[in-house]
Design an enzyme around this catalytic site. Structure first.
Site, PDB file in Angstrom:
ATOM      1  N   GLU A 808     -18.192  57.633-103.466  1.00 35.77           N
ATOM      2  CA  GLU A 808     -18.664  57.433-102.094  1.00 35.77           C
ATOM      3  C   GLU A 808     -19.825  58.363-101.771  1.00 35.77           C
ATOM      4  O   GLU A 808     -20.870  57.924-101.333  1.00 35.77           O
ATOM      5  CB  GLU A 808     -17.515  57.662-101.104  1.00 35.77           C
ATOM      6  CG  GLU A 808     -17.928  57.438 -99.653  1.00 35.77           C
ATOM      7  CD  GLU A 808     -16.777  57.595 -98.678  1.00 35.77           C
ATOM      8  OE1 GLU A 808     -17.057  57.747 -97.478  1.00 35.77           O
ATOM      9  OE2 GLU A 808     -15.599  57.575 -99.103  1.00 35.77           O
ATOM     10  N   ARG A 886      -8.498  63.212 -90.730  1.00 35.78           N
ATOM     11  CA  ARG A 886      -7.528  62.161 -91.044  1.00 35.78           C
ATOM     12  C   ARG A 886      -6.161  62.766 -91.379  1.00 35.78           C
ATOM     13  O   ARG A 886      -5.135  62.174 -91.060  1.00 35.78           O
ATOM     14  CB  ARG A 886      -8.030  61.259 -92.180  1.00 35.78           C
ATOM     15  CG  ARG A 886      -7.137  60.037 -92.402  1.00 35.78           C
ATOM     16  CD  ARG A 886      -7.782  58.994 -93.287  1.00 35.78           C
ATOM     17  NE  ARG A 886      -8.683  58.112 -92.576  1.00 35.78           N
ATOM     18  CZ  ARG A 886      -8.331  56.975 -91.983  1.00 35.78           C
ATOM     19  NH1 ARG A 886      -7.064  56.587 -91.992  1.00 35.78           N
ATOM     20  NH2 ARG A 886      -9.216  56.220 -91.384  1.00 35.78           N
ATOM     21  N   GLU A1287      -5.802  51.668 -99.170  1.00 33.45           N
ATOM     22  CA  GLU A1287      -5.252  53.024 -99.149  1.00 33.45           C
ATOM     23  C   GLU A1287      -3.790  53.120 -98.684  1.00 33.45           C
ATOM     24  O   GLU A1287      -3.034  53.947 -99.200  1.00 33.45           O
ATOM     25  CB  GLU A1287      -6.116  53.911 -98.238  1.00 33.45           C
ATOM     26  CG  GLU A1287      -7.510  54.136 -98.767  1.00 33.45           C
ATOM     27  CD  GLU A1287      -8.393  54.827 -97.739  1.00 33.45           C
ATOM     28  OE1 GLU A1287      -8.757  55.987 -97.968  1.00 33.45           O
ATOM     29  OE2 GLU A1287      -8.708  54.204 -96.706  1.00 33.45           O
TER      30      GLU A1287
END
Length: 1355
Positions: A808, A886, A1287
């Site tokens: 990423e 997160r 995920e």
């Protein structure tokens, strides 16, 4: 002798039936390099270069003169020297079938059974299966499982591969749907209560396997093999000479003349030394043509094996001997077979020689301890004669050294028959059962005075306990003449604990564990022998039934699986593939090796290769760089350093706190300092290693604890708070505190980072072909470094061989450097990182340290939580802040907590920057949550997931009464509850997932069976756990929640679709075609996706956060709807017309047949300052129940069963979604139970490849696996009522972690230990064994921290 000898320099072999003649080939070149660069066969992949992943598997075939038969076997092409292939036929994945020509059944079945996701491992797995079928056309499942021991897959979770190939086996042979009366052979054994699911794949169309139609052994090669008298071969390169004599006499004279020469048979050790340790062997002696070294002879004393016999050959001979000889003679053979069963992978055993295993003198050899306790005889030889030595405690004279003289060679080894009163056992304990290096290996032999249990002879040999394989002679000597009983066991344990000690700083670490294993393994031997003595009718001590399981050898059960999903509604058109189990669009190409990955692209004209120059220090000033030696290297073109950057050297993902090249200072080992460009990969890598850098070392910060002590944090700290924490703790009946550490994880995508940069010659235009999840980020990073506008840089991504978040943001580390080189030289430049480089440089999942204080009522209801998270961010910020956010968003997992505070601290350390990884901080946050809820239940005495009848009361440990409600279920979120970030939960399906999981897993019955099993067994324990998950779906960065698409309809009716997402195996392109097919109303065969490109869809968000189907699907839908609206008038005018008619009519009417689509997720936006706003678009829910069995003596465990229920909304493609669930689950199994990154106290990564870093293998999947996609759960927030799936399932593997903890709890109870205990992640064999405290662990106390320098530190 050598002077008068004639040598040939011509190598003759065949590739896919075609003859190859190479004059003086390079001894340093591997078969893999030859296939990919010289022959242009790109199907065989480079995954690790050390024979540990199987991506490079090919089949070799040769004619055996002694048996006059053909031998077919799989090997690792990455280790096989091209020079070793004289008169051998090589078959690659391209040689057995192709999409254009005809698929081989092995290729077809893995593709159609959804066994190929990213596809990078697929050719290797195909060739392992193909080689098995060429040897054995009707294998058993056990044969297949053995064939795959040397293959890894990071995407699928292995289940679909086994299902595909089960159709070839005796147990699961495919009926081709012929037997319709009794049902298809592949029908699910269990079906959904409401409606049976169809198979995920249809076996009816499978082409049958016909052994008579296989590629024939080349007739010319057969003639050459039979008729041509072998000749000696000599090949020489600029560094190495390869000598392959054709007779023993010449071989011995060569060894006399070149005593320093290495003897190479399989190259499984030397290949790794040359590649990874930079060892140069100027002379290689290859004894492939010498009959005496390959001979097997049965004598009156045993079996003599030539030193060049392969381990597979030895295994075959020993199995035959065991089947035909009396049992009392085969004890040594059985011990060797037990070790061979778990020795490397089959590809290695097929080429590795017995002599090589002995002569490498590895201190952790699996076989040498057996050879030593069996007193095997070795015949050594030089030109003047031979001598026979016994393998005993004098054979190994030091680390990797034997008593052989330099000019001597090992000719043979005699493995003796055992005697009537002799018992032999062998043991191996490693982090992973399959294809792994031992932590401790042992062999033990005891001989009794006939008719008694009095010890006449005892030999105990251990590997992993010293610099050599050692014999515990002191212990053994003191036990002679003793009776085999409990008293002997006690004395043996004390003696071994004193004799076999390790310094706390010993290489390999795990000191307490290794020392405990020496006792545990002896105890297993003691019980085994006692059991056998009783079986012979001798009057020995009675063996309690509860210890018998400790004597059992591990034999894996054949795995079984069930997949349950909701079928498409009745009446849905066959052309409408949405919701159907459509095969991955590239699966067939991936199975034939025709799918093109970045490094598979043909070489461009004048292309060069780049290699990186990286720091060897974690924190230091660069004093000088000397590249003079590199500049003198063959093929050298140029060096690049910070001063060569034409634009900006600063870079970064969110904050620009990194550099393209290190400037004056390095802040981690692996920090990129420069690069070397040369004409070939080999020359570039050698030149890069020749660059000398002088440093002034500075004090590094490596661990989270060191960062806390030094207050080394990134300024961004996050706090999330809701309710009144103080009041909550006052309300609580009980308060407990705890902490845990969660280790990092390497992405281990099978395709490492790769880039090809091609300058286009005008206006500074640059085309970048790259393996990345973030084409736009790559585009902007390259443009900044080159000092040009982004519109001059085109980034193109065809597919990736896996990503998982690792591509990423960190892919720009390489792509920017390659682009700078191409720009400077104005020539195409390529680089694909080697596995060890990739692991060293690119970072992984963040290690976390969590501290918690939790308040709860007597009922188990949680009323207050205060949790702090510390992450090891590494040497730059990268995405660490978003990852910590997160983690905080998931700090309560699936539980309602009225008063809560979470704080997140980002530790600045001198490790390579850690980065995104599937789950993105969520799994770390949730694991801490499950840890405190487990502690709560254990402190109350309530089984954490036990199903109780409401109203039943039992006393807790304090003697008070409480209502024992199920702790996890009691605290689960309900519809309308609010999260710590004040988001109200809607359409919550947690309770449905929970109830279905308990029902499908048969939880009540399982729990009762586990309790009974644990009562009946002392040394193996079973554990059971049910774990829920709630995963928020959206980028937490608002601006990223957008996507674009571009759709072209051509006048022939074909459709070209592009969107902003990239394909890394997750099936995104397949789903996008399904979406477009439905909206346009055309068959999916008319729609094509070529690639992802910044030239077609600009400013794209990375393919991450599980939202790519949601965002890109909505953008594709938007574009297709525009086109439909433009075509509607022509459909109305000509309702009976075809799609092509309407398209042509619109074109002739000058209507645009191209449309852009765009989508942004509505109503999002969370503010940490005010703890308000909508953080997530929706949530994905799931529940898993797992059962494990733990060997309390070794710490090994097996995954007995897992049942997963996942809410994926209305699935766009159940086959792909189930594949994602299983793949994520197995990646989580790796994270929580297996995968450990080891760093030295100086910040050096010690685990840099599959040899030392273990991801789950085929044998790690649950024996019984059920995956159910929750039915009737539409999601109105995403494309066609679906949900994200990439995920969310990963965390469900925590059910395995907590099942292990449940089993350990049972073991500790037997030792009189109760209450909460700390278990860090991963729950490795070492941690499990040390937690199962018992009489043996007490004999091996740990050294006090701070009194020694450890081999590795918990970062």
């Amino acid at each position: 002798m050598e002077v008068s000898h004639t040598w040939d320099d011509e190598l003759v072999f065949f590739v896919n039936g075609k003859k190859v003649v190479e004059t003086n080939p390079d001894p340093d070149m591997t078969l893999l390099t030859y296939l990919r660069t010289k022959v242009g066969l790109q199907g065989t992949k480079l995954g690790c270069a050390e024979g540990g992943c199987g991506a490079c598997t090919v089949m070799l075939s040769k004619y055996q003169e002694d048996t006059q038969q053909l031998l077919h076997y799989a090997i690792n092409a990455c280790l096989a020297p091209i020079c070793s292939l004289h008169l051998v036929a090589v078959t690659t994945v391209e040689g057995i079938g192709s999409v254009a020509r005809q698929l081989h059944p092995v290729q077809e079945r893995i593709a159609k059974a959804h066994g190929s996701q990213c596809g990078f491992c697929t050719p290797g797995i195909v060739m392992s299966m193909y080689a098995l079928l060429r040897t054995n056309p009707t294998p058993h499942m056990a044969d297949m499982e053995e064939a795959f021991q040397g293959n890894l897959c990071r995407c699928t979770g292995y289940r679909p591969i086994l299902e595909a190939y089960k159709t070839f086996t005796v147990e699961g042979g495919c009926c081709g749907r012929r037997d319709q009366n009794s049902g298809c052979c592949m029908t699910n054994q269990e079906v959904d209560d409401e409606k049976p699911s169809s198979m995920l794949f249809n076996t009816a169309g499978f082409a049958p396997l016909d052994p008579t139609q296989e590629v024939i052994f080349p007739p010319e090669l057969m003639a050459l093999s039979k008729n041509q008298k072998t000749c000696s071969l000599r090949f020489q390169s600029e560094r190495t000479v390869w000598l392959q004599p054709d007779n023993l006499d010449t071989f011995l004279h060569l060894k006399w003349k070149h005593p320093e020469a290495r003897v190479v048979v399989g190259n499984t050790e030397v290949g790794i030394e040359v590649k990874f340790k930079n060892i140069l062997y100027p002379v290689i002696l290859a004894p492939a043509f010498i009959p005496e070294l390959h001979r097997v002879e049965h004598t009156s004393d045993g079996i003599v094996f030539g030193a060049a016999c392969t381990l597979s050959q030895m295994e075959s001979v020993l199995k035959q001997a065991v089947a035909t000889l009396p049992p009392h003679q085969t004890e040594v053979f059985l011990a060797l077979l037990e070790q061979l069963r778990w020795f490397a992978g089959l590809q290695i055993r097929n080429v590795a020689a017995i002599g090589g295993n002995i002569m490498t003198a590895s201190p952790i050899s699996d076989l040498n301890p057996v050879f030593m306790v069996a007193s095997c005889k070795l015949t050594l030889m030089d030109k003047d004669g031979s001598r026979v030595v016994q393998m005993d405690d004098s054979f190994f004279v030091g680390y990797r050294r034997t008593l052989l003289r330099p000019q001597e060679v090992l000719l043979s080894i005699e493995v003796p028959y055992s005697t009537r009163n002799q018992f032999v056992s062998a043991f191996k304990q490693s982090p992973r059962r399959e294809d792994d290096i031992s932590v401790v290996t042992a062999a033990m032999s005891v001989t009794f005075t006939p008719g008694t249990c009095v010890v006449e002879d005892l030999k105990l040999s251990y590997g992993g306990m010293a610099a050599t394989t050692v014999m515990a002679t002191n212990t053994a000597g003191k036990l002679l003449g003793r009776c085999w009983g409990e008293e002997l066991l006690d004395d043996a344990s004390s003696l071994l604990a004193k004799e076999l000690t390790l310094h706390p700083s010993v290489p390999g670490g795990m000191v307490t564990y290794r020392q405990t294993l020496t006792l545990s393994l002896f105890y297993k031997f003691y019980l085994t022998v006692l059991h056998k003595l009783r079986g012979q009718g001798l009057n020995v001590e009675t063996l309690p039934s509860d210890v018998l399981s400790a004597t059992e050898l591990y034999h894996p059960e054949t795995p079984s699986s069930v997949q349950i999903y909701q079928e498409v509604p009745k009446g849905q058109s066959q052309d409408d593939v949405l919701g159907r189990t459509m095969m991955h669009l590239s699966a067939l190409k991936q199975a034939t090796g025709e799918a093109v990955y970045c490094d598979d692209m043909p070489l461009f004209e004048q292309e060069l290769y780049l290699a990186l120059v990286t720091s060897s220090k974690a924190h230091a000033r660069i004093l000088s760089i000397d590249s003079s030696a590199a500049e003198q290297s063959p093929g050298f073109v140029c060096c690049l350093f910070a001063g060569d950057i034409p634009g900006s050297n600063t870079c970064g993902t969110i904050v620009h706190d990194e550099t393209v090249f290190a400037d004056r200072q390095v802040t981690c080992v692996g920090h990129i300092i420069g690069a070397v460009v040369a004409d070939t990969q080999l020359h570039a890598q050698r030149a890069a290693k020749a660059v000398k850098i002088h440093y002034e070392e500075l004090q590094p910060i490596v661990t989270i604890q060191e960062a806390i002590a030094a207050q080394s944090f990134y300024q961004q700290k996050r706090t999330m708070q809701k309710g009144d924490l103080e009041a909550g703790f006052k309300q609580a009946d009980h308060v407990l505190e705890g902490e845990m550490h969660i280790g990092g994880q390497e992405h281990f995508y099978l395709e490492t980072h790769a880039t090809v940069a091609v300058p286009r010659g005008e206006d500074d235009e640059m085309e970048i072909f790259v393996s990345t999840q973030a084409p736009s980020h790559t585009q902007f990073s390259v443009a900044e470094a080159l000092g040009i506008p982004a519109n001059r840089v085109a980034v193109r991504v065809k597919r990736m061989g896996g990503g998982f978040g690792g591509k990423e943001s960190r892919s720009t580390l390489l792509s920017t450097v390659v682009a700078v080189a191409a720009h400077k030289l104005q020539r195409p430049v390529r680089c694909m990182l080697d596995r060890d480089e990739d692991m060293l440089i690119t970072g992984g999942r963040h290690p976390f340290y969590g501290k918690y204080k939790v308040g709860f009522l007597k009922s188990g209801k949680i009323v207050a939580l205060d949790v702090s998270y510390y992450s090891n961010a590494g040497n730059s910020l990268d995405l660490s802040l978003a990852i910590m956010e997160r983690a905080l968003f998931h700090m309560e997992n699936a539980y309602r907590i009225p008063n809560v505070r979470g704080r997140g601290f980002l530790c600045r350390t001198n490790l390579p920057s850690n980065t995104a990884f599937r789950g993105f901080g969520g799994p770390q946050g949730m694991l801490v949550a499950e840890s405190w809820i487990t502690d709560v239940a254990q402190s109350l005495g309530v089984p954490t997931d036990k199903v109780w009848e409401v109203g039943l009361t039992v006393p807790n440990q304090c003697g008070k009464l409480f209502i024992p409600l199920q702790v996890r279920r009691l605290n689960l979120y309900k519809e309308g509850d609010s999260t710590p970030y004040n988001q109200v939960l809607e359409q919550i399906t947690l309770d449905r997932c929970w109830d279905e999981c308990l029902s499908r897993s048969g939880y009540r019955e399982r729990r009762a069976a586990v309790e009974l099993y644990n009562k009946q067994n002392r040394w193996t324990k079973r554990g059971l756990a049910v774990i829920p998950t709630k995963f928020g779906i959206s980028y937490t960065a608002l601006f990223l929640n957008q996507a674009g698409a571009l759709v072209h309809i051509y006048t022939d009716g074909s459709v070209l679709l592009t969107h902003g997402g990239t394909e890394m195996g997750q099936g995104l392109h397949t789903k996008m075609v399904q979406v477009a097919s439905r909206v346009l109303g055309v068959p999916h065969s008319k729609i094509h996706i070529s690639e992802t490109s910044t030239s077609t869809v600009p400013n794209t968000s990375p393919t991450a956060a599980s939202v790519s189907s949601d965002l890109n699907g909505a953008a594709v839908k938007n574009a297709c709807q525009k086109l439909q609206e433009r075509l509607d008038p022509y459909k109305s005018k000509n309702p009976q017309g075809s799609w092509e008619d309407w398209v042509k009519a619109a074109y002739f009417d000058r209507i645009s047949l191209s449309a852009n689509g765009f989508y942004k997720t509505p109503d999002l936006g969370y503010d940490f300052e005010t703890n308000s706003g909508r953080a997530f678009n929706y949530f994905s829910y799931g529940v898993a129940c797992s059962e494990v069995e733990v060997d309390c003596l070794t710490g090994a465990h097996k995954n007995v069963s897992s049942t997963i229920v996942m809410d994926v909304g209305i699935s766009l493609n159940p086959a792909i979604d189930i594949g994602q669930v299983e793949g994520a689950f197995m990646q989580g199994v790796g994270l929580f139970t297996l995968e450990e990154l080891h760093y030295s106290p100086d910040g050096v990564l010690l685990t840099r490849g599959p040899g030392s870093y273990k991801i789950p293998a085929f044998g790690d999947i649950p024996t019984h696996l059920t995956v159910s996609l929750l039915r009737d759960a539409p999601n109105d927030k995403a494309i066609f009522a679906s949900k994200a799936v990439g995920e969310p399932p990963l965390f469900l593997a925590a059910s395995v972690f907590f099942a292990i903890k449940d089993a350990i709890k049972a073991a500790r109870a037997d030792s009189g230990l109760a209450g909460p205990f700390r278990l860090d992640s991963p729950a490795s064999a070492e941690r499990i064994r040390n937690a199962c405290s018992d009489r043996f662990t007490k004999l091996n106390p740990s050294a006090k921290p701070g009194t020694f320098r450890p081999w590795s530190v918990q970062v």
